[in-house]
Design a protein around this motif. Structure first.
Motif, PDB file in Angstrom:
ATOM      1  N   THR A 146       1.054  -1.888  -0.200  1.00 33.12           N
ATOM      2  CA  THR A 146       0.284   0.127  -0.132  1.00 33.12           C
ATOM      3  C   THR A 146       0.809   1.439   0.097  1.00 33.12           C
ATOM      4  O   THR A 146      -0.235   2.091  -0.038  1.00 33.12           O
ATOM      5  N   TRP A 151      -5.177   5.091   0.823  1.00 29.14           N
ATOM      6  CA  TRP A 151      -4.735   4.177   2.270  1.00 29.14           C
ATOM      7  C   TRP A 151      -6.718   4.626   3.028  1.00 29.14           C
ATOM      8  O   TRP A 151      -6.037   5.672   2.502  1.00 29.14           O
ATOM      9  N   GLN A 190     -17.587  -0.157   1.372  1.00 30.77           N
ATOM     10  CA  GLN A 190     -18.014   0.173  -0.139  1.00 30.77           C
ATOM     11  C   GLN A 190     -18.068   2.209  -0.393  1.00 30.77           C
ATOM     12  O   GLN A 190     -17.775   2.419  -1.199  1.00 30.77           O
ATOM     13  N   HIS A 193     -14.667   3.628  -0.842  1.00 34.54           N
ATOM     14  CA  HIS A 193     -14.644   3.119  -2.295  1.00 34.54           C
ATOM     15  C   HIS A 193     -15.396   3.573  -3.550  1.00 34.54           C
ATOM     16  O   HIS A 193     -14.463   4.194  -4.046  1.00 34.54           O
ATOM     17  N   ASP A 194     -16.234   3.432  -2.742  1.00 34.06           N
ATOM     18  CA  ASP A 194     -17.659   4.623  -3.934  1.00 34.06           C
ATOM     19  C   ASP A 194     -17.706   5.807  -3.823  1.00 34.06           C
ATOM     20  O   ASP A 194     -17.260   6.331  -4.575  1.00 34.06           O
ATOM     21  N   TYR A 198     -11.076   5.131  -2.657  1.00 29.83           N
ATOM     22  CA  TYR A 198     -10.175   4.333  -1.691  1.00 29.83           C
ATOM     23  C   TYR A 198     -10.255   2.618  -2.090  1.00 29.83           C
ATOM     24  O   TYR A 198     -11.452   1.998  -2.387  1.00 29.83           O
ATOM     25  N   ARG A 199      -9.196   1.707  -2.420  1.00 27.61           N
ATOM     26  CA  ARG A 199      -8.999   0.240  -2.858  1.00 27.61           C
ATOM     27  C   ARG A 199      -8.174   0.078  -1.798  1.00 27.61           C
ATOM     28  O   ARG A 199      -7.629  -1.888  -1.682  1.00 27.61           O
ATOM     29  N   HIS A 200      -7.656   0.293  -0.881  1.00 32.09           N
ATOM     30  CA  HIS A 200      -6.390  -0.281   0.420  1.00 32.09           C
ATOM     31  C   HIS A 200      -7.560   0.012   1.476  1.00 32.09           C
ATOM     32  O   HIS A 200      -7.044   1.333   1.787  1.00 32.09           O
ATOM     33  N   LEU A 227     -15.981  -6.493  -3.617  1.00 32.57           N
ATOM     34  CA  LEU A 227     -14.911  -5.157  -3.070  1.00 32.57           C
ATOM     35  C   LEU A 227     -13.822  -6.183  -3.167  1.00 32.57           C
ATOM     36  O   LEU A 227     -13.562  -7.103  -1.795  1.00 32.57           O
ATOM     37  N   ARG A 228     -12.824  -5.780  -3.952  1.00 35.77           N
ATOM     38  CA  ARG A 228     -10.749  -6.873  -3.788  1.00 35.77           C
ATOM     39  C   ARG A 228     -10.315  -6.421  -2.331  1.00 35.77           C
ATOM     40  O   ARG A 228      -9.424  -5.666  -2.873  1.00 35.77           O
TER      41      ARG A 228
END
Length: 228
Positions: A146, A151, A190, A193-194, A198-200, A227-228
Motif C-alpha cells: 500500500t 489507503w 463500500q 471505495h464509492d 479508496y482501494r486499500h 470488493l477486492r
C-alpha cells in the motif's frame, strides 16, 4: 493557518501515544494563537495522563475514554457556563485548583449505532500515504502492498480480550472487546471505495478477531459485493 484565520470557542486536541512527544508543544501553540479558546483533550494518551495534562492551565478539560456521548454534553456546558461536574466522563480543575474526575461514561455496546467518521470534512489528500515508522509488525505488508497507494484507516472493534500489561487499551475502552457487525464494516468499506476511491484499508484494531463472527461475516460481505 487554520488557527490564524478565525477565532474559536473550543479547540479539541487528539492525544495518541505515537504523537506524545509533540502534544505539549501543540497545546502551547494552540493557546498562544487562540488564547481565549477552551482547549479540550481526548484520546488514549489523554485518558491515561489526564492529571498531568491538567497541570497546564491552558487545558479546560480532558474527555476520558470513549467520548461520543461526553463531548456533546461538554460543549453544551462550556457554551452555557455551567458546572462541569455534571458532565460524565471528564477530568477538569475545580475553582480551588483540585483535579476532579467525574464518573465514567458507560461503554458503547452497539457499535453499529455510531455513524462513520465524517470523512467529507477532511482534506483526505493529506492521508494518502502511510509511513509505518516504528510499526515493524506491519511494515513489510504495508510497504509491499500500500505505500504509494491511497489507503483508509478503519476500526472494527473496541478494546481487546487479551490483557497485556504494557497496553493501555483497557483503560480507554474497557476489559472486553466489542465488535461491529461484518455488514456494517463492509458498508464503510463500500462508502470509502464509492465516494472517495479508496482501494486499500488498514485495520487499526488492537487485535482484529480472526475467525470470529465479525471476520467471517465481513469476508462474506466483501465477496458478495466484489470488493477486492
Amino acid at each position: 493557518d487554520v488557527l490564524r484565520v478565525r477565532s474559536y470557542d473550543v479547540i479539541g486536541v487528539s492525544c495518541l501515544f505515537p504523537s506524545r512527544t509533540g502534544i505539549h508543544a501543540a497545546i502551547e501553540l494552540v493557546h498562544k494563537l487562540q488564547p481565549r479558546a477552551r482547549i479540550v483533550l481526548g484520546g488514549p494518551f489523554a485518558t491515561v495522563m489526564a492529571d498531568r495534562f491538567l497541570e497546564n492551565p491552558a487545558v479546560a478539560a480532558v474527555a476520558i475514554g470513549e467520548a461520543e456521548s461526553t463531548v456533546p454534553k461538554l460543549m453544551e456546558v462550556l457554551a452555557g457556563g455551567g458546572d462541569l461536574s455534571g458532565v460524565k466522563g471528564i477530568a477538569f480543575r475545580s475553582t480551588d485548583g483540585q483535579i476532579v474526575h467525574t464518573p465514567r461514561q458507560e461503554f458503547i455496546q452497539d457499535l453499529d449505532s455510531l455513524p462513520f467518521p465524517a470523512f467529507h470534512l477532511y482534506d483526505l489528500r493529506s492521508y494518502r500515504r502511510f509511513w509505518p515508522g516504528n510499526f515493524n509488525v506491519v511494515r513489510q505488508f504495508i510497504y509491499d502492498h500500500t505505500v504509494g497507494a491511497r489507503w483508509a484507516a478503519v476500526l472494527t472493534t473496541r478494546s481487546c480480550d487479551f490483557h497485556c500489561e504494557f497496553c493501555a487499551v483497557h483503560i480507554t475502552n474497557g476489559d472486553r472487546a466489542r465488535s461491529r457487525s461484518g455488514r456494517n464494516v463492509a458498508d464503510e468499506f463500500q462508502y470509502l471505495h464509492d465516494r472517495f476511491g479508496y482501494r486499500h484499508v488498514f485495520l487499526q484494531d488492537a487485535a482484529f478477531p480472526i475467525g470470529s463472527p465479525l471476520c467471517n461475516d465481513l469476508c462474506h460481505n466483501l465477496i458478495d459485493r466484489k470488493l477486492r
